[in-house]
Design a protein around this motif. Structure first.
Motif, PDB file in Angstrom:
ATOM      1  N   ARG A 205     -49.772  51.983  -5.203  1.00  0.00           N
ATOM      2  CA  ARG A 205     -49.087  50.694  -5.228  1.00  0.00           C
ATOM      3  C   ARG A 205     -47.581  50.868  -5.210  1.00  0.00           C
ATOM      4  O   ARG A 205     -46.849  49.924  -4.909  1.00  0.00           O
ATOM      5  CB  ARG A 205     -49.527  49.901  -6.463  1.00  0.00           C
ATOM      6  CG  ARG A 205     -51.026  49.576  -6.465  1.00  0.00           C
ATOM      7  CD  ARG A 205     -51.433  48.708  -7.633  1.00  0.00           C
ATOM      8  NE  ARG A 205     -51.306  49.393  -8.917  1.00  0.00           N
ATOM      9  CZ  ARG A 205     -51.588  48.824 -10.095  1.00  0.00           C
ATOM     10  NH1 ARG A 205     -51.999  47.555 -10.142  1.00  0.00           N
ATOM     11  NH2 ARG A 205     -51.467  49.499 -11.222  1.00  0.00           N
ATOM     12  N   PHE A 206     -47.125  52.085  -5.492  1.00  0.00           N
ATOM     13  CA  PHE A 206     -45.695  52.411  -5.504  1.00  0.00           C
ATOM     14  C   PHE A 206     -45.338  53.361  -4.353  1.00  0.00           C
ATOM     15  O   PHE A 206     -44.362  54.118  -4.440  1.00  0.00           O
ATOM     16  CB  PHE A 206     -45.321  53.058  -6.844  1.00  0.00           C
ATOM     17  CG  PHE A 206     -46.321  54.089  -7.311  1.00  0.00           C
ATOM     18  CD1 PHE A 206     -46.306  55.383  -6.804  1.00  0.00           C
ATOM     19  CD2 PHE A 206     -47.296  53.760  -8.234  1.00  0.00           C
ATOM     20  CE1 PHE A 206     -47.227  56.327  -7.210  1.00  0.00           C
ATOM     21  CE2 PHE A 206     -48.223  54.703  -8.669  1.00  0.00           C
ATOM     22  CZ  PHE A 206     -48.194  55.999  -8.154  1.00  0.00           C
ATOM     23  N   ALA A 207     -46.113  53.357  -3.273  1.00  0.00           N
ATOM     24  CA  ALA A 207     -45.901  54.270  -2.141  1.00  0.00           C
ATOM     25  C   ALA A 207     -44.478  54.151  -1.600  1.00  0.00           C
ATOM     26  O   ALA A 207     -43.917  53.056  -1.509  1.00  0.00           O
ATOM     27  CB  ALA A 207     -46.905  53.977  -1.037  1.00  0.00           C
ATOM     28  N   ARG A 208     -43.898  55.273  -1.199  1.00  0.00           N
ATOM     29  CA  ARG A 208     -42.556  55.280  -0.600  1.00  0.00           C
ATOM     30  C   ARG A 208     -42.626  55.359   0.926  1.00  0.00           C
ATOM     31  O   ARG A 208     -41.710  54.915   1.608  1.00  0.00           O
ATOM     32  CB  ARG A 208     -41.737  56.464  -1.126  1.00  0.00           C
ATOM     33  CG  ARG A 208     -41.491  56.419  -2.633  1.00  0.00           C
ATOM     34  CD  ARG A 208     -40.660  57.612  -3.063  1.00  0.00           C
ATOM     35  NE  ARG A 208     -41.272  58.855  -2.602  1.00  0.00           N
ATOM     36  CZ  ARG A 208     -40.606  59.965  -2.313  1.00  0.00           C
ATOM     37  NH1 ARG A 208     -39.288  59.992  -2.424  1.00  0.00           N
ATOM     38  NH2 ARG A 208     -41.228  61.046  -1.916  1.00  0.00           N
ATOM     39  N   PHE A 209     -43.672  55.983   1.453  1.00  0.00           N
ATOM     40  CA  PHE A 209     -43.822  56.093   2.906  1.00  0.00           C
ATOM     41  C   PHE A 209     -44.822  55.047   3.398  1.00  0.00           C
ATOM     42  O   PHE A 209     -45.806  54.754   2.711  1.00  0.00           O
ATOM     43  CB  PHE A 209     -44.345  57.482   3.288  1.00  0.00           C
ATOM     44  CG  PHE A 209     -43.322  58.568   3.203  1.00  0.00           C
ATOM     45  CD1 PHE A 209     -42.637  59.001   4.324  1.00  0.00           C
ATOM     46  CD2 PHE A 209     -43.037  59.179   1.985  1.00  0.00           C
ATOM     47  CE1 PHE A 209     -41.696  60.010   4.250  1.00  0.00           C
ATOM     48  CE2 PHE A 209     -42.096  60.178   1.894  1.00  0.00           C
ATOM     49  CZ  PHE A 209     -41.417  60.599   3.026  1.00  0.00           C
ATOM     50  N   PRO A 210     -44.599  54.482   4.596  1.00  0.00           N
ATOM     51  CA  PRO A 210     -45.628  53.620   5.183  1.00  0.00           C
ATOM     52  C   PRO A 210     -46.939  54.406   5.325  1.00  0.00           C
ATOM     53  O   PRO A 210     -46.932  55.532   5.821  1.00  0.00           O
ATOM     54  CB  PRO A 210     -45.043  53.255   6.550  1.00  0.00           C
ATOM     55  CG  PRO A 210     -43.568  53.460   6.426  1.00  0.00           C
ATOM     56  CD  PRO A 210     -43.413  54.606   5.467  1.00  0.00           C
ATOM     57  N   TYR A 211     -48.026  53.839   4.837  1.00  0.00           N
ATOM     58  CA  TYR A 211     -49.361  54.423   4.939  1.00  0.00           C
ATOM     59  C   TYR A 211     -49.536  55.704   4.114  1.00  0.00           C
ATOM     60  O   TYR A 211     -50.417  56.509   4.374  1.00  0.00           O
ATOM     61  CB  TYR A 211     -49.740  54.664   6.409  1.00  0.00           C
ATOM     62  CG  TYR A 211     -49.635  53.427   7.246  1.00  0.00           C
ATOM     63  CD1 TYR A 211     -50.598  52.421   7.169  1.00  0.00           C
ATOM     64  CD2 TYR A 211     -48.543  53.211   8.090  1.00  0.00           C
ATOM     65  CE1 TYR A 211     -50.485  51.250   7.904  1.00  0.00           C
ATOM     66  CE2 TYR A 211     -48.424  52.044   8.836  1.00  0.00           C
ATOM     67  CZ  TYR A 211     -49.399  51.069   8.730  1.00  0.00           C
ATOM     68  OH  TYR A 211     -49.275  49.910   9.454  1.00  0.00           O
TER      69      TYR A 211
ATOM     70  N   THR B  59     -29.144  58.345  -1.212  1.00  0.00           N
ATOM     71  CA  THR B  59     -29.407  57.781  -2.537  1.00  0.00           C
ATOM     72  C   THR B  59     -30.788  58.126  -3.080  1.00  0.00           C
ATOM     73  O   THR B  59     -31.020  58.005  -4.281  1.00  0.00           O
ATOM     74  CB  THR B  59     -29.300  56.244  -2.512  1.00  0.00           C
ATOM     75  OG1 THR B  59     -30.405  55.694  -1.780  1.00  0.00           O
ATOM     76  CG2 THR B  59     -27.990  55.786  -1.896  1.00  0.00           C
ATOM     77  N   GLY B  60     -31.710  58.509  -2.216  1.00  0.00           N
ATOM     78  CA  GLY B  60     -33.079  58.719  -2.643  1.00  0.00           C
ATOM     79  C   GLY B  60     -33.863  57.438  -2.793  1.00  0.00           C
ATOM     80  O   GLY B  60     -35.015  57.457  -3.212  1.00  0.00           O
ATOM     81  N   VAL B  61     -33.248  56.304  -2.434  1.00  0.00           N
ATOM     82  CA  VAL B  61     -33.928  55.010  -2.486  1.00  0.00           C
ATOM     83  C   VAL B  61     -34.577  54.758  -1.129  1.00  0.00           C
ATOM     84  O   VAL B  61     -33.884  54.621  -0.123  1.00  0.00           O
ATOM     85  CB  VAL B  61     -32.950  53.871  -2.829  1.00  0.00           C
ATOM     86  CG1 VAL B  61     -33.672  52.524  -2.806  1.00  0.00           C
ATOM     87  CG2 VAL B  61     -32.317  54.109  -4.192  1.00  0.00           C
TER      88      VAL B  61
END
Length: 333
Positions: free
Chosen positions: A221-227, A313-315
């Motif tokens: 639910r907190f994924a950073r990459f699409p898929y 930024t790593g965001v």
């Protein structure tokens, strides 16, 4: 050193080989503003780059053919030391730079060749070969921990978009003398009480893809990459060495199933970065082992670039909502 793994002992005689020098690793330098140690290995600039099928260095060596890294006419799965290693157990003391922390980049770099065939992926090699792969990785975890590595990261880079230079199906293993910053942050979170098993239970009804043998594949639910997809045992395990036989079979199935779904979704061999995230050598109460897949595509033919905001930024700016991602991955069947 070459190591062969398989269901059956390899009784073939090795082909004659010319002795090759292995690189002796690079050096580490400390970044004072990020508090991270990065490795500098200039010799890697000259590593093998997209050879033809006839010059595939990960293929078996056959009579009359070119000499490869594997001096046998056939094998099941092979692991050997990377000639272009960033880390090496004999890395020499780094040059001292005023005001900058430097250290030799001691550790290990292995290449893991999944199959003698020059094409394929974690799905196409089949469940039996994936089980052999996992057993081989457990063996290397144990050996590298015993050799003094504090963190071991088996991983796979797949696809031109990730920068892959050899298309023969393979992965790698890095053994680190110190725990990398990201892995240390995860270890700290688990030590402070983060419960991934509870998160998996909460996520599976709406964000789960599939599961087998007590091992779940789900979109965080907190994924950073699409898929992005994680694979993890439902029960807390420190690493694959800590899993039951049923869980190891489930893990092998999930590695293939996630790969298959990505290729179906993106309608091409999907560019992905996959890695095993297990506990450090020292062990840790509360650590929960995962395998994490980061795709480098946000749609068929469209690359997810990690540009200025992510790099500086790593965001992360996530182009696809996890809710949308899990539906798409489910719908490919």
């Amino acid at each position: 050193m070459l190591r062969l793994y398989g269901r059956q002992a390899n009784e073939l005689a090795p082909m004659p080989q010319t002795a090759d020098d292995l690189s002796q690793g690079g050096e580490l330098r400390h970044h004072p503003l990020r508090d991270e140690w990065n490795v500098y290995a200039a010799h890697r600039q000259n590593r093998t780059f997209k050879p033809s099928a006839a010059d595939d260095p990960l293929a078996p060596t056959v009579t009359g053919g070119p000499e490869t890294e594997i001096p046998f006419a056939d094998f099941e799965l092979a692991i050997f030391e990377n000639k272009f290693a960033a880390f090496h157990p004999s890395a020499q003391a780094a040059e001292q730079l005023p005001g900058i922390g430097t250290e030799p980049a001691r550790g290990a770099c292995d290449v893991v060749v999944y199959d003698p065939a020059g094409s394929g992926n974690l799905y196409s090699i089949g469940a039996d070969r994936r089980q052999v792969l996992i057993a081989a990785l457990i063996d290397r975890y144990e050996a590298l921990f015993a050799a003094g590595c504090q963190y071991v990261l088996p991983f796979e880079n797949r696809g031109d978009e990730v920068g892959v230079t050899l298309h023969h199906p393979h992965g790698q293993i890095y053994g680190f003398e110190r725990v990398p910053l990201i892995q240390q942050r995860a270890a700290d979170a688990f030590a402070e009480g983060y419960d991934l098993a509870r998160e998996i239970t909460a996520a599976m009804p709406d964000y789960g893809l599939t599961e087998a043998g007590g091992v779940a594949a789900f979109v965080p639910r907190f994924a950073r990459f699409p898929y992005e997809v994680w694979v993890a045992p439902r029960e807390r395990r420190s690493g694959p060495w800590d899993c039951t036989n049923e869980e190891l079979e489930g893990l092998a199935e999930m590695l293939g199933e996630v790969t298959r779904r990505y290729d179906a979704l993106f309608q091409q061999p999907a560019a992905t970065m996959m890695a095993f995230h297990a506990a450090p050598n020292a062990g840790l109460d509360g650590y929960h082992f995962t395998v994490q897949f980061y795709p480098l595509l946000r749609a068929p033919g469209r690359v997810k670039y990690l540009a200025s905001v992510e790099q500086h930024t790593g965001v992360f700016t996530v182009d696809v909502m996890p809710e949308t991602a899990v539906k798409a991955l489910r719908d490919v069947g």
